[in-house]
Structures are given as structure tokens and as C-alpha cells.
Enzyme design. Structure first.
Site, PDB file in Angstrom:
ATOM      1  N   GLU A   1       7.966   3.602  14.746  1.00 26.21           N
ATOM      2  CA  GLU A   1       8.823   4.018  13.632  1.00 26.21           C
ATOM      3  C   GLU A   1       8.688   5.525  13.458  1.00 26.21           C
ATOM      4  O   GLU A   1       7.658   6.101  13.815  1.00 26.21           O
ATOM      5  CB  GLU A   1       8.391   3.309  12.340  1.00 26.21           C
ATOM      6  CG  GLU A   1       8.632   1.819  12.409  1.00 26.21           C
ATOM      7  CD  GLU A   1       8.270   1.094  11.121  1.00 26.21           C
ATOM      8  OE1 GLU A   1       7.484   1.629  10.325  1.00 26.21           O
ATOM      9  OE2 GLU A   1       8.783  -0.013  10.933  1.00 26.21           O
TER      10      GLU A   1
ATOM     11  N   GLU B   1       4.451  -3.321  12.697  1.00 28.20           N
ATOM     12  CA  GLU B   1       3.407  -2.324  12.397  1.00 28.20           C
ATOM     13  C   GLU B   1       2.278  -3.096  11.745  1.00 28.20           C
ATOM     14  O   GLU B   1       2.343  -3.429  10.564  1.00 28.20           O
ATOM     15  CB  GLU B   1       3.938  -1.269  11.424  1.00 28.20           C
ATOM     16  CG  GLU B   1       5.103  -0.455  11.938  1.00 28.20           C
ATOM     17  CD  GLU B   1       4.749   0.405  13.131  1.00 28.20           C
ATOM     18  OE1 GLU B   1       3.551   0.593  13.410  1.00 28.20           O
ATOM     19  OE2 GLU B   1       5.684   0.844  13.811  1.00 28.20           O
TER      20      GLU B   1
ATOM     21  N   SER C   1       5.174  -8.622  -3.376  1.00 33.42           N
ATOM     22  CA  SER C   1       5.289  -9.086  -4.772  1.00 33.42           C
ATOM     23  C   SER C   1       4.453  -8.225  -5.711  1.00 33.42           C
ATOM     24  O   SER C   1       4.757  -8.124  -6.896  1.00 33.42           O
ATOM     25  CB  SER C   1       4.796 -10.527  -4.887  1.00 33.42           C
ATOM     26  OG  SER C   1       5.535 -11.344  -4.032  1.00 33.42           O
TER      27      SER C   1
ATOM     28  N   CYS D   1      -3.423   1.266   6.802  1.00 34.00           N
ATOM     29  CA  CYS D   1      -3.692   0.685   8.130  1.00 34.00           C
ATOM     30  C   CYS D   1      -4.284   1.725   9.059  1.00 34.00           C
ATOM     31  O   CYS D   1      -4.784   1.382  10.129  1.00 34.00           O
ATOM     32  CB  CYS D   1      -2.404   0.182   8.762  1.00 34.00           C
ATOM     33  SG  CYS D   1      -1.605  -1.037   7.769  1.00 34.00           S
TER      34      CYS D   1
ATOM     35  N   ASN E   1       0.818  -1.232   0.000  1.00 36.05           N
ATOM     36  CA  ASN E   1       0.000   0.000   0.000  1.00 36.05           C
ATOM     37  C   ASN E   1       0.846   1.275   0.000  1.00 36.05           C
ATOM     38  O   ASN E   1       0.425   2.300  -0.512  1.00 36.05           O
ATOM     39  CB  ASN E   1      -1.035  -0.011   1.136  1.00 36.05           C
ATOM     40  CG  ASN E   1      -0.426  -0.110   2.510  1.00 36.05           C
ATOM     41  OD1 ASN E   1       0.748  -0.451   2.656  1.00 36.05           O
ATOM     42  ND2 ASN E   1      -1.206   0.166   3.533  1.00 36.05           N
TER      43      ASN E   1
END
Ligand code: SIN
Length: 495
Positions: A475, A267, A195, A301, A169
Site C-alpha cells: 500500500e 497488511e 467497532s 504493526c 490503531n
């Protein structure tokens, strides 16, 4: 083969209009060289057309990449931080110089509107820039001694080889958010992009190469996810796994990492509540909801998944939001003015469809959208539903698509209880003007990231991460280097 050519298997492949076509790669990047035979098709989700094939690496090739990273660690970790960070800074500059090409590659493989892709490149490069500075500040500490003949110091050292597994994403930002802090403090990385979207990652590898980042420091491999994941998590040479993706896969990677007691940064999924209180500025609330819910076609997310609206403003908010959603242009990301692209694949389309059907069966009504888009493929109409309830599917599962379900509530306590009734705790949003309410609700919501009167709050300078089953660690910001460092306490005695 030279680094600037596609292999004969891909002689038909191209992304038209790239200023620098040599950024389009069809091989993996291991130990400073391009490797592997193209096999795995990468397609454009807007058209279904093949863009290029990339290699399908498995266990053996992953082990080679780990070896390369392990070997490079010895010298990279010993380099002066300022020298390392100069190369990371150069990587950042190249990312910005090639912003248009990186965005075009991203839109072609991922589907997001070009303007959003450009925004992501700048956001992603922001992490690279930030950590090219922060990497020089892995400070330790001295602790006032407990013995006259001894002194205590604490130093921070890079943890070692890092396995970084990232989703489709955000094909660039999720990589730089992990790789930039890791390499800036002296770790080396084996990066495994999704992928569906390996091409942005491979272009980043090319830019790292041009920036002079030494061989083995940043390796990018693509292929069989389960084999690559297993090798990265179980290898003794890898000391940390950092992952962005679903809670289900995160749990598996944690289980596998337990075999070698690795550090993990996770995450994971979310199911963000967005609450509109009676005292909210409604135009601000509509703008924030649009930004949070429909960013990346609802595939983040941190997208609002459950929208709770207080009864006094419910009808007015629903009307304003519906008007804004109905006006969104749906189309291929490279088309002018497009605000919503396709969903990433058929499974994503079917999930949105299932959530809408489930809500309608439970008594919800469609205010706009509610079906596949007439363009076909994986396009879905931006949707607003009213009269939804807490027993519908979207309350327990992330929709990951353009569906905005509006639920009515009466009191602040009720809204907080509904919002917190989730196993996830990544992000939450609310819109209110009363300062007492802002503090009460902000402190009560169980989420690691809270947007107050804002729908998009991600930035390289603030900590991003979740509570509960949404993850472990943070992060971004100065906290983002912590998980890549190993703290070492040294006592000097006999003074
Ligand atoms: C995500 O969806 O995982 C990341 C979103 C962001 O960085 O804002």
C-alpha cells in the site's frame, strides 16, 4: 433525520470542543445516506465513558451496502479520471480543513495523544492527496508485436467493488491508504472500520459527502465483524478484499475469499526486530527506538518488538533508553504533554502484562515500568526489560504495548539470524554507521520495510507491506494502485 443530528438514543453523547459537532455521527453511511439505529457503544479508552452508540449492522445491511457500491461502480468507473480525482482532491482538502476535529474524535475513541492524532490525520490525508494525483496515472502499455498484422495493448481497469476492513490503531490512515487509491482509479468501496473506532471513519464519510463524492462510491458500515466479513468475502459482487489487522483474521478472510476467487491485499501482523550495532550513533538509536517502540503506546504493526543490542554498547544504550522512557508522561490523550495514552482495552492490557510476567519468570529484569500504571483503567507503565532471551513469549507474539525488551548479541551474523527467526516479515530497524554493514544487513533482513537509523519510516510515497506471514501486496506509493486494477491484454488482428 438530517445528516447533522445525533439520534434520540444518543442525546447525552458529545465530544466537547469540536469546532464542527456535525462531524460526530451515530449512523452508518450507505448509498449516500445515514442509516441504522444506534446500539453498539463506542467508549473512550482513557475514561471508560460512553461516547456514542452506533448501529450494529449484520449480513443483510452489508448486502445492501454492497448493492449500492455495485450500482455506483457503473458510472464512477466510467467517469474521466481527472473528474474523479478532482472530487478526491476536494475530500483531501476537507480532511485538512477539519484536522483538529478529526484528531479530537480519534483521540477520544482510540486514546492516542492528541499530537499523535494530529500527525495521523495529516499522514492519512497525505494518502488522499497522493492518490488524487496518482489515480490519473493508471497507465497501460503497448507491446512490440509478434505478428505484422496485429498489435498488442494492455489497459488497466478498476477491479470493481472493494471491501476494506480496517483496525482500531490507526482509525483514519488505514482507511485512506486503501480507499483513496481504490476510488481514485474508479473502484467503489464498502468500508468496515473496527467497532472500537468507527467515529473517525464516519466523520470521513461525512467529508466525502460534502466533497461531492457520489452516493454508493464510499460506504461505511459498522457492526458484527464476523457477519460483515463473511458477506464481504463471499459476495460475488465484491472483487477485492483489502485488510489491515492480525495474521489470524487475515488468514480467515483469505480462506473465505477463496470461495469467490477474490483479489486480496493483506497488511498483517509483525514482530519487528530493532538492532543497535556497536558503531551506531547511540543518541540517534535511542530516539529511533523511542519513536518505533512507543508510537501509539506500542500499538502498531511496525513497532519494534524485539530489541537486539550489541555487547559493546549494551549498557550505555540501556541506560540512555531507560532515562528517556522513565521521563514519558502517561495520561489521557487530550492532556498537555502526554506521550503515552491508555491501551485500547482490557485484553490488550492483559497481553502486555502476560509478556512482562513471562519475561520476568525467564530471568529478565525491569529497568523501568513493569506494571499497571497508577491511573488504573488500561494504562500500563512504559517498560524497559534487560537480560531477555529468545525463548520468551514476545519473540513469537507481538506484544502490541509499551514493553521494550533488550537482548544482548555478539556478532552481526547472530543478530541477523535472531532477527529473521520469525514467521513475520513486516518491518525491521537497525542503527549502524558502517556503510558495508548497512548494505549487508539491509539486504539480509527478511522484512518488507526497513528503517536504517530511523524509527518511523511510514509515508504515503513509499510502499508499505510485509513478507512471509505479514501479508500480501503493498500500500502507498505508485504501487498502491496496482491491486485495485485489473490488467487487460487486447490483441488487434487483421490489420
Ligand atoms: C500499522 O500499524 O498497521 C500501520 C502503521 C503505519 O502506517 O505506520
Amino acid at each position: 433525520m438530517s445528516v447533522n443530528e445525533l439520534s434520540p438514543d444518543n442525546d447525552q453523547a458529545a465530544i466537547p470542543n469540536l469546532k464542527d459537532p456535525s462531524l460526530l455521527k451515530d449512523q452508518c453511511y450507505v448509498d449516500g445516506a445515514w442509516a441504522g439505529t444506534p446500539d453498539l457503544p463506542v467508549t473512550n479508552p482513557a475514561t471508560g465513558e460512553l461516547i456514542v452508540k452506533v448501529p450494529r449492522f449484520g449480513t443483510a445491511e452489508t448486502a445492501q451496502a454492497i448493492d449500492a457500491a455495485h450500482e455506483a461502480f457503473a458510472s464512477w468507473s466510467q467517469m474521466l479520471a481527472a473528474e474523479r480525482c478532482k472530487l478526491v482532491r476536494r475530500w483531501y482538502e476537507l480532511q485538512m480543513e477539519h484536522l483538529d476535529d478529526l484528531a479530537l474524535i480519534m483521540t477520544t475513541e482510540q486514546g492516542k495523544p492528541l499530537a499523535e492524532a494530529k500527525g495521523e490525520v495529516a499522514y492519512a490525508a497525505g494518502f488522499t492527496e497522493f492518490y488524487s494525483e496518482e489515480g490519473k496515472r493508471a497507465y497501460g502499455e503497448t507491446i512490440p508485436t509478434h505478428r505484422k498484422d496485429a498489435r498488442i495493448v494492455v489497459i488497466n481497469q478498476p477491479i470493481g467493488v472493494v471491501g476494506a476492513i480496517t483496525p482500531w490503531n490507526f482509525p483514519m490512515a488505514m482507511i485512506t491508504r486503501k480507499v483513496a487509491p481504490a476510488i481514485s482509479v474508479g473502484c467503489t468501496v464498502v468500508s468496515k472500520p473496527a467497532s472500537e473506532t468507527p467515529l473517525t471513519a464516519l466523520a470521513l464519510a461525512e467529508l466525502a459527502h460534502r466533497a461531492g463524492i457520489p452516493k454508493g462510491v464510499f460506504n461505511v458500515i459498522v457492526g458484527k465483524s464476523s457477519e460483515i466479513g463473511k458477506e464481504l468475502t463471499t459476495s460475488n459482487k465484491v472483487r477485492m478484499i483489502t485488510f489491515t489487522g492480525s495474521t489470524e483474521v487475515g488468514r480467515l478472510l483469505m480462506e473465505q475469499s477463496a470461495s469467490t476467487i477474490k483479489q486480496v491485499g493483506m497488511e498483517l501482523g509483525g514482530n519487528a526486530p530493532l538492532i543497535v550495532f556497536d558503531d551506531a550513533d547511540l543518541d540517534q538509536a535511542v530516539a529511533g527506538t523511542m519513536a518505533s517502540k512507543f508510537r501509539n503506546t506500542g500499538q502498531t504493526c511496525v513497532c519494534a518488538n524485539r530489541i537486539l543490542v550489541q555487547e559493546g554498547v549494551y549498557d550505555e544504550f540501556a541506560e540512555k533508553l531507560t532515562k528517556a522512557v522513565a521521563a514519558m508522561k502517561v495520561g489521557e490523550g487530550i492532556e498537555e504533554g502526554v506521550a503515552q495514552g491508555p491501551l485500547i482495552n482490557q485484553a490488550a492490557l492483559e497481553k502486555v502484562e502476560a509478556h512482562v510476567e513471562n519475561a520476568l519468570k525467564g530471568g529478565a529484569k525491569v529497568l523501568t515500568g513493569g506494571k499497571r500504571h497508577e491511573r488504573g483503567g488500561t494504562f500500563y507503565e512504559p517498560t524497559v526489560l534487560t537480560d531477555v532471551t529468545t525463548d520468551m513469549l514476545f519473540n513469537t507474539e507481538e506484544t502490541f504495548g509499551p514493553m521494550a525488551p533488550l537482548q544482548r548479541f555478539k556478532t552481526e551474523d547472530e543478530a541477523i539470524a535472531i532477527a529473521n527467526d520469525s514467521e513475520y516479515g513486516l518491518s525491521a530497524y537497525f542503527f549502524a554507521r558502517d556503510i558495508g554493514r548497512i548494505w549487508r544487513v539491509g539486504e539480509a533482513l527478511e522484512a518488507g520495510i526497513i528503517g536504517i537509523n530511523e524509527g518511523v519510516i511510514s509515508t504515503p510515497i513509499a510502499p508499505f507491506g510485509g513478507m512471509k506471514q505479514s501479508g500480501i501486496g503493498r500500500e502507498g506509493s505508485h504501487h498502491g494502485i496496482e491491486e485495485f486494477l485489473e490488467m487487460k491484454y487486447m490483441l488487434m488482428g487483421g490489420l
